[in-house]
Every structure is written in structure tokens, then in C-alpha cells.
Motif scaffolding. Structure first.
Motif, mmCIF file in Angstrom:
data_model
loop_
_atom_site.group_PDB
_atom_site.id
_atom_site.type_symbol
_atom_site.label_atom_id
_atom_site.label_comp_id
_atom_site.label_asym_id
_atom_site.label_seq_id
_atom_site.Cartn_x
_atom_site.Cartn_y
_atom_site.Cartn_z
ATOM 1 N N TYR A 33 10.342 -21.965 -1.477
ATOM 2 C CA TYR A 33 9.785 -22.362 -0.184
ATOM 3 C C TYR A 33 8.987 -23.657 -0.297
ATOM 4 C CZ TYR A 33 11.294 -18.182 2.269
ATOM 5 O OH TYR A 33 12.059 -17.217 2.867
ATOM 6 N N SER A 44 3.963 -23.597 0.900
ATOM 7 C CA SER A 44 4.325 -22.386 1.644
ATOM 8 C C SER A 44 3.085 -21.596 2.054
ATOM 9 C CB SER A 44 5.267 -21.509 0.816
ATOM 10 O OG SER A 44 4.692 -21.185 -0.432
ATOM 11 N N THR A 115 8.176 -25.897 10.595
ATOM 12 C CA THR A 115 8.852 -24.661 11.005
ATOM 13 C C THR A 115 10.367 -24.709 10.839
ATOM 14 O OG1 THR A 115 7.028 -24.035 12.454
ATOM 15 C CG2 THR A 115 9.151 -23.007 12.897
ATOM 16 N N PRO A 116 11.060 -25.785 11.217
ATOM 17 C CA PRO A 116 12.517 -25.798 10.999
ATOM 18 C C PRO A 116 12.899 -25.732 9.516
ATOM 19 C CG PRO A 116 11.888 -27.522 12.545
ATOM 20 C CD PRO A 116 10.626 -26.948 11.981
ATOM 21 N N ARG A 117 12.107 -26.359 8.652
ATOM 22 C CA ARG A 117 12.386 -26.294 7.214
ATOM 23 C C ARG A 117 12.141 -24.889 6.694
ATOM 24 N NH1 ARG A 117 13.192 -31.019 4.734
ATOM 25 N NH2 ARG A 117 12.825 -32.899 5.935
ATOM 26 N N TRP A 118 11.055 -24.249 7.186
ATOM 27 C CA TRP A 118 10.802 -22.865 6.807
ATOM 28 C C TRP A 118 11.963 -21.987 7.272
ATOM 29 C CZ3 TRP A 118 10.856 -18.598 9.796
ATOM 30 C CH2 TRP A 118 10.575 -17.409 9.123
ATOM 31 N N ALA A 119 12.404 -22.170 8.508
ATOM 32 C CA ALA A 119 13.490 -21.346 9.063
ATOM 33 C C ALA A 119 14.774 -21.519 8.254
ATOM 34 C CB ALA A 119 13.729 -21.689 10.531
ATOM 35 N N ALA A 120 15.054 -22.741 7.820
ATOM 36 C CA ALA A 120 16.269 -22.996 7.046
ATOM 37 C C ALA A 120 16.224 -22.300 5.690
ATOM 38 C CB ALA A 120 16.478 -24.503 6.868
ATOM 39 N N GLN A 122 14.337 -19.724 4.908
ATOM 40 C CA GLN A 122 14.321 -18.291 5.170
ATOM 41 C C GLN A 122 15.743 -17.784 5.414
ATOM 42 O OE1 GLN A 122 11.804 -16.156 4.984
ATOM 43 N NE2 GLN A 122 12.890 -14.369 5.738
ATOM 44 N N GLN A 123 16.498 -18.520 6.201
ATOM 45 C CA GLN A 123 17.889 -18.136 6.486
ATOM 46 C C GLN A 123 18.726 -18.168 5.206
ATOM 47 O OE1 GLN A 123 19.954 -20.718 9.226
ATOM 48 N NE2 GLN A 123 21.485 -19.169 9.687
ATOM 49 N N GLU A 126 17.791 -15.141 3.058
ATOM 50 C CA GLU A 126 18.347 -13.895 3.593
ATOM 51 C C GLU A 126 19.865 -13.839 3.423
ATOM 52 O OE1 GLU A 126 17.060 -12.609 7.473
ATOM 53 O OE2 GLU A 126 15.006 -13.275 7.071
#
Length: 151
Positions: A33, A44, A115-120, A122-123, A126
Motif C-alpha cells: 500500500y 498507508s 483515494t483512487p490509488r488506495w482503491a486500485a 485494494q482491488q 482482493e
């Protein structure tokens, strides 16, 4: 003096040690992260701190520390660089009851940029780990936290 443990006993202790294994996993996930967030200048831990602060604001230090599962002194140390860089601000609470923390515009921009980097990441995590496996592990980690509070 206690009997010196054997190499096999020590190997078993290291392999089964909840503290070591959780910290090892935490370090690995943190590195993933942190690398994803590096272009934003946030780590992070700072991203999560800003996110929780935004959710809870205005919030006092004690309540924010509880929400993050940190000691107040640890949170205070973690806030210093964010306050110095203008991403977090401290204000007098209403009715003169201490201070509260808020995200000023610079903090909101930093959170929006990250946030978009975190979302990427995270995706990607997962997808690689498995969303169902992650959901199960996440629930088990919450249970582990609850267990440590009872032990």
C-alpha cells in the motif's frame, strides 16, 4: 534456570507465533500500500488516519485514537507531520473543552488524490488474494482484536 529450548521448539514457536505472523503479514501489506500511495506523499497509515478523521470530524484526540486502535501518545506523534504539512488542523472545541481535529482543504485534497490509488491497490489485493478469502480474513482479524482484549 529454565531448560534451553531446542531448535525444533524455537522453530515451532516462530511458525505459530500469532504476534510474529500478524506483524510479518502487516509489514508486507503495508509495503504494498505504501508503494501504491508513494506518489501522493502519504503512507498507508496516514491515508487511513486522514480517512477516519474525515469520517469522524470534528473529533477529539481520544475518540480518534480509539477509532484507530492507537494509544493517544502514538496518535499524537503520527499527527505531527500531518499538522506541520497543513493536512490536519487542530482547533479549540466548542465551549472551551480542549481541541478537535479537522481536515482543512489541503487535507481533503490529499485524501481525494490518494483515494483512487488506495482503491486500485485494494482491488488488486482482493483480486489476487480472493474477495471472499479477504472478507473471511478481515472478520477473523476483528475477532483476533477482540480476543486480545479478553486475554
Amino acid at each position: 534456570m529454565a531448560k534451553e529450548p531446542t531448535r525444533d521448539e524455537l522453530a515451532a514457536a516462530v511458525e505459530t507465533c500469532a504476534c510474529f505472523q500478524l506483524r510479518r503479514a502487516s509489514r508486507s501489506v503495508t509495503q504494498l500500500y505504501d508503494a501504491a500511495l508513494q506518489p501522493t506523499g502519504l503512507r498507508s497509515t496516514q491515508f487511513v488516519l486522514l480517512a477516519v478523521l474525515r469520517i469522524e470530524e470534528p473529533v477529539g484526540l481520544t475518540r480518534l485514537a480509539q477509532a484507530l486502535g492507537l494509544e493517544r501518545s502514538t496518535l499524537a506523534r503520527n499527527l505531527l507531520p500531518l499538522e506541520k504539512s497543513g493536512l490536519v488542523e487542530r482547533q479549540e472545541a466548542e465551549q472551551g473543552r480542549g481541541s478537535v481535529l479537522r481536515l482543512p482543504p489541503a487535507g481533503r485534497r490529499a485524501l481525494a488524490d490518494a483515494t483512487p490509488r488506495w482503491a486500485a491497490v485494494q482491488q488488486a489485493f482482493e483480486l489476487e488474494f480472493g474477495a471472499k478469502r479477504w472478507e473471511t480474513l478481515r472478520k477473523r482479524l476483528h475477532e483476533a482484536v477482540d480476543t486480545t482484549r479478553r486475554v
